[in-house]
Design a protein around this motif. Structure first.
Motif, PDB file in Angstrom:
ATOM      1  N   ARG A  27      46.120  29.414  10.777  1.00 55.61           N
ATOM      2  CA  ARG A  27      45.497  30.018  11.806  1.00 55.61           C
ATOM      3  C   ARG A  27      45.994  31.305  12.098  1.00 55.61           C
ATOM      4  O   ARG A  27      46.022  31.747  13.284  1.00 55.61           O
ATOM      5  N   MET A  28      46.600  32.203  11.276  1.00 52.83           N
ATOM      6  CA  MET A  28      47.423  33.356  11.391  1.00 52.83           C
ATOM      7  C   MET A  28      46.355  34.510  12.188  1.00 52.83           C
ATOM      8  O   MET A  28      46.857  35.069  13.368  1.00 52.83           O
ATOM      9  N   ALA A  29      44.859  34.240  11.733  1.00 54.22           N
ATOM     10  CA  ALA A  29      44.121  35.198  12.229  1.00 54.22           C
ATOM     11  C   ALA A  29      43.855  35.120  13.425  1.00 54.22           C
ATOM     12  O   ALA A  29      43.777  36.217  14.578  1.00 54.22           O
ATOM     13  N   ARG A  51      49.265  45.803  10.232  1.00 58.29           N
ATOM     14  CA  ARG A  51      47.927  45.229   9.714  1.00 58.29           C
ATOM     15  C   ARG A  51      47.026  46.117   9.893  1.00 58.29           C
ATOM     16  O   ARG A  51      45.823  46.467   9.115  1.00 58.29           O
ATOM     17  N   GLN A  52      46.831  46.905  10.854  1.00 57.31           N
ATOM     18  CA  GLN A  52      45.916  48.093  11.124  1.00 57.31           C
ATOM     19  C   GLN A  52      46.107  49.266  10.478  1.00 57.31           C
ATOM     20  O   GLN A  52      45.279  50.175  10.440  1.00 57.31           O
ATOM     21  N   GLY A  63      41.059  44.429  11.082  1.00 58.91           N
ATOM     22  CA  GLY A  63      41.263  43.893  12.152  1.00 58.91           C
ATOM     23  C   GLY A  63      41.986  42.179  11.678  1.00 58.91           C
ATOM     24  O   GLY A  63      42.258  42.167  10.546  1.00 58.91           O
ATOM     25  N   PRO A  64      42.025  41.323  12.548  1.00 55.19           N
ATOM     26  CA  PRO A  64      42.551  40.013  12.339  1.00 55.19           C
ATOM     27  C   PRO A  64      41.930  39.174  10.973  1.00 55.19           C
ATOM     28  O   PRO A  64      42.430  38.762  10.296  1.00 55.19           O
ATOM     29  N   GLU A  65      40.914  39.674  10.554  1.00 54.56           N
ATOM     30  CA  GLU A  65      40.067  39.025   9.869  1.00 54.56           C
ATOM     31  C   GLU A  65      40.799  39.416   8.141  1.00 54.56           C
ATOM     32  O   GLU A  65      40.207  38.537   7.112  1.00 54.56           O
TER      33      GLU A  65
END
Length: 326
Positions: free
Chosen positions: A305-307, A55-56, A19-21
């Motif tokens: 703050r990309m996430a 990313r996924q 995930g975004p993290e």
């Protein structure tokens, strides 16, 4: 040749799919130039759903760790082509496997192939300029392929995306008199589409448009192979479908018979931002600037703050183009 360059930079790195993290802000050594490549000081980059898929872990060719980012705008910081790409030159870079086969734009600096850097002249703010390359250029190329004419009814499937919104603004400017229809999976976004330049909104429910018959002369297909067959079933005789996006997360067609499924006497074309023509790109930027076409981003985030930027892009509130600055 080079300008004053620090030894280290900030970079957002993905070490494993998730995930975004998993988008981790780290300190990295600034890359050194090598023959045929130049270093770009990245001022802003637009985000894209393909980066979410990568990313996924859904991009089979991509290995981690990787700095993502398939587009950017910035300035040449160190060059191996001082004639075409002098230090300080404003440039755009799109696709060409950046952020996939090699590190991309989620960093203060990106080392990129010279043939993938396009010199530009523009006084637009960086965050507005960053909304143009991938998104507006893709919309622009698709628009040309659709051969729009006044009075046509045009469907954009996946209209709430950045490309969908850019297409509406460019189409209104270049081909007045269209009836623009945007599809969305959510009725809650209908007002956003209407305010964004669409005349009508249709609901896309589980890959099926909630519309009868064949009312569309032209279609910009941004969901892709996941819905292309259904899209074609709503295109009138002699119509044109431009398959541009893959927002549905499906890359290839199955159970599609072109003879049967394409509209009678119709055409299927495609466009993607890898079809880059330097003069066309420069012309588009000049057109946007001179005509005052509103192509600015929906949201702007800083690099650290990309996430959060990815969370917004994936959320039910995600709409239009997201840009991340310095």
């Amino acid at each position: 040749m080079s300008s004053q360059i620090p030894n280290t930079m900030r970079a957002v790195v993905v070490h494993e799919a998730g995930g975004p993290e998993v988008l981790q802000l780290e300190e990295h050594t600034v890359p050194e130039v090598r023959p045929g490549w130049s270093l770009v000081r990245v001022r802003a980059r637009g985000l894209n759903h393909s980066e979410v898929f990568t990313r996924q872990g859904l991009s089979p060719s991509v290995t981690f760790p990787r700095i993502l980012g398939i587009e950017c705008v910035g300035e040449v910081a160190a060059t191996t082509d001082p004639e075409r790409l002098p230090v300080g030159q404003k440039v755009v870079s799109i696709m060409g496997e950046m952020g996939r086969a090699f590190d991309g734009s989620y960093a203060d600096y990106a080392l990129l192939p010279n043939q993938q850097l396009y010199p530009i002249e523009s006084s637009l703010p960086w965050e507005v300029l960053a909304a143009i390359p991938e998104t507006c250029y893709t919309a622009y190329g698709s628009l040309l392929n659709l051969r729009l004419e006044a009075g046509q009814t045009v469907l954009v499937r996946g209209a709430t995306s950045g490309v969908g919104m850019a297409f509406a603004r460019l189409a209104r400017s270049m081909a007045p008199g269209l009836h623009l229809v945007g599809s969305s999976r959510s009725q809650a976004r209908a007002d956003l589409l209407l305010r964004g330049g669409y005349d009508e909104v249709v609901i896309d429910r589980d890959g099926v448009l909630q519309v009868e018959g064949r009312p569309y002369q032209r279609v910009l297909e941004l969901v892709g192979p996941a819905t292309l067959k259904d899209t074609c079933s709503h295109v009138s005789e002699g119509g044109i479908v431009c398959s541009t996006g893959q927002l549905g997360g499906v890359w290839y067609m199955e159970d599609f018979d072109p003879i049967v499924d394409l509209p009678a006497n119709g055409f299927l074309t495609s466009f993607y931002s890898g079809n880059v023509d330097e003069r066309k790109l420069s012309g588009l930027i000049a057109y946007v600037e001179q005509r005052g076409v509103d192509v600015g981003p929906t949201r702007v985030f800083p690099l650290d703050r990309m996430a959060d930027a990815h969370r917004f892009l994936e959320s039910s509130q995600g709409f239009g183009k997201v840009v991340v600055t310095e």
